[in-house]
Design an enzyme around this catalytic site. Structure first.
Site, PDB file in Angstrom:
ATOM      1  N   ASP A  36     -10.060 -27.003  19.972  1.00  0.00           N
ATOM      2  CA  ASP A  36      -8.888 -26.396  19.360  1.00  0.00           C
ATOM      3  C   ASP A  36      -9.137 -24.942  18.988  1.00  0.00           C
ATOM      4  OD1 ASP A  36      -7.274 -26.821  16.109  1.00  0.00           O
ATOM      5  OD2 ASP A  36      -6.610 -25.800  17.947  1.00  0.00           O
ATOM      6  N   ASP A 220      -3.478 -21.214  21.554  1.00  0.00           N
ATOM      7  CA  ASP A 220      -3.905 -22.394  20.795  1.00  0.00           C
ATOM      8  C   ASP A 220      -4.074 -23.614  21.698  1.00  0.00           C
ATOM      9  OD1 ASP A 220      -2.610 -24.098  17.812  1.00  0.00           O
ATOM     10  OD2 ASP A 220      -4.388 -24.382  19.051  1.00  0.00           O
TER      11      ASP A 220
HETATM   12  C1  LIG Z   1      -3.248 -36.191  15.455  1.00  0.00           C
HETATM   13  C2  LIG Z   1      -3.462 -34.701  15.664  1.00  0.00           C
HETATM   14  C3  LIG Z   1      -2.706 -33.774  14.958  1.00  0.00           C
HETATM   15  C4  LIG Z   1      -2.909 -32.408  15.146  1.00  0.00           C
HETATM   16  C5  LIG Z   1      -3.866 -31.971  16.054  1.00  0.00           C
HETATM   17  C6  LIG Z   1      -4.066 -30.542  16.279  1.00  0.00           C
HETATM   18  N1  LIG Z   1      -5.165 -30.027  16.831  1.00  0.00           N
HETATM   19  O1  LIG Z   1      -4.972 -28.701  16.921  1.00  0.00           O
HETATM   20  C7  LIG Z   1      -3.750 -28.452  16.448  1.00  0.00           C
HETATM   21  C8  LIG Z   1      -3.148 -27.083  16.506  1.00  0.00           C
HETATM   22  C9  LIG Z   1      -2.215 -26.783  15.384  1.00  0.00           C
HETATM   23  C10 LIG Z   1      -2.915 -25.821  14.512  1.00  0.00           C
HETATM   24  O2  LIG Z   1      -3.081 -26.415  13.259  1.00  0.00           O
HETATM   25  C11 LIG Z   1      -4.257 -25.563  15.119  1.00  0.00           C
HETATM   26  N2  LIG Z   1      -4.197 -26.066  16.505  1.00  0.00           N
HETATM   27  N3  LIG Z   1      -3.158 -29.570  16.016  1.00  0.00           N
HETATM   28  C12 LIG Z   1      -4.628 -32.898  16.766  1.00  0.00           C
HETATM   29  C13 LIG Z   1      -4.412 -34.242  16.579  1.00  0.00           C
HETATM   30  F1  LIG Z   1      -5.116 -35.170  17.234  1.00  0.00           F
END
Ligand SMILES: Cc1ccc(-c2noc([C@H]3C[C@@H](O)CN3)n2)cc1F
Length: 331
Positions: A36, A220
């Site tokens: 991420d 992102d």
């Molecule tokens: C259940 C779940 C929820 C969210 C995320 C998630 N992972 O990266 C992000 C985006 C949004 C921002 O916060 C930073 N990058 N969102 C992953 C999940 F597996």
């Protein structure tokens, strides 16, 4: 040194997220983690979680690793854009991604995860690839895997080659010429808020004119879709019969039978076109004839986000040099 690992979509229907195998500790424990670039914590489902919060995920058990060390008195707590989150304590241990090993990487072990993580069986945790200023560990914040690896890498970069409904790759330390065509267009990164923030040079809907207006947003890899200003989004859905901005579904939806235009965005002089087929994300509920759009408004989000839907039509270089830059190439 370099590393190279697969980025595998967690769902065959549509690209919600991608996971990458990561080995932790001695003997190696392998988890499937969501890389991420929009956050900076490496956290995992762990043996410290109540079993009621684990539903199919792999866990990391530090007490089974001879190289794990508790980072005494440290804790972490993170919330993501969709309101999901997790928190826990911290160990350091060896972490290996695609042949690239970092010793003494902070591994944030979950003691609590929100329901959306519990119900996402294919994601065993996250590897934050944002700037380490965003790390939530307290009292001493920790470095990301990329920042820890950077000094030993042949080049201080990682690249994302995400693909539609198929496995792509994350490479560390090198730029693989076989993964892109033409030139890479590099633009400046404003890493003030800790994100890979860059300015897109504009957009076009279908075969319409290119609107050369700068759009600042974050690259992102952890977000599925694209979130842009209302002016862009309304210009797009004006071309989609039956499209509405649904409060109940939380975004723009349209009849799954609708004809969708492509969406083109600019990076400098370069242009990247997302084909119509990619712009319909999924039926709002399984079997429904109403579909959720891949392009949504950033009004409620606060920042513009170029998520996987944009990244998957390009080869993207996250250059962690001084100053940081981001490069986009066709593929
Ligand atoms: C259940 C779940 C929820 C969210 C995320 C998630 N992972 O990266 C992000 C985006 C949004 C921002 O916060 C930073 N990058 N969102 C992953 C999940 F597996």
């Amino acid at each position: 040194s370099t590393g190279s690992a697969a980025a595998v979509p967690i769902n065959a229907e549509f690209d919600i997220a991608y996971v990458t195998p990561v080995t932790l500790g001695t003997p190696p424990q392998t988890l499937q983690l969501d890389f991420d670039s929009g956050s900076s914590d490496l956290w995992v489902f762990s043996s410290h979680l109540p079993t009621s919060q684990i539903r199919g995920q792999e866990i990391y058990a530090p007490n089974k690793s001879s190289t794990a060390k508790l980072l005494d008195g440290h804790s972490w707590s993170i919330t993501y854009g969709d309101g999901s989150g997790s928190r826990g304590n911290v160990y350091t241990d060896n972490v290996t991604v695609g042949g690239l090993m970092v010793e003494r990487q902070a591994i944030e072990c979950a003691q609590q995860v929100s329901s959306s993580f519990t119900s996402e069986a294919h994601i065993d945790g996250l590897v934050g690839l944002g700037f380490s200023t965003l790390n939530t560990v307290s009292p001493k914040s920790q470095l990301t895997f990329f920042d820890n690896a950077k000094g030993a890498l042949d080049s201080p970069v990682f690249t994302a080659d995400l693909k539609h409904k198929q496995a792509g790759t994350y490479d560390f330390g090198f730029i693989d010429k076989a993964k892109y065509t033409g030139e890479i267009t590099y633009v400046p990164v404003n890493n003030d808020p800790g994100y890979w923030t860059f300015s897109s040079s504009g957009y076009a809907v279908g075969s319409g004119n290119f609107s050369a207006s700068p759009i600042s947003g974050i690259a992102d890899t952890g977000t599925s879709l694209i979130y842009l200003p209302t002016a862009v989004v309304t210009a797009y859905y004006r071309q989609v019969q039956g499209a509405t901005n649904s409060r109940s579904y939380g975004g723009y939806v349209f009849p799954c039978s609708a004809t969708l235009p492509s969406f083109t965005f600019g990076v400098g002089e370069a242009r990247f076109t997302i084909p119509p087929a990619y712009m319909s994300y999924a039926a709002v509920t399984p079997g429904s004839s109403t579909c959720f759009g891949g392009l949504q408004s950033s009004n409620g989000v606060g920042i513009n986000i170029w998520g996987d839907l944009a990244l998957k039509v390009a080869f993207v270089v996250f250059n962690g040099g001084t100053p940081p830059t981001i490069g986009w190439a066709a593929k």
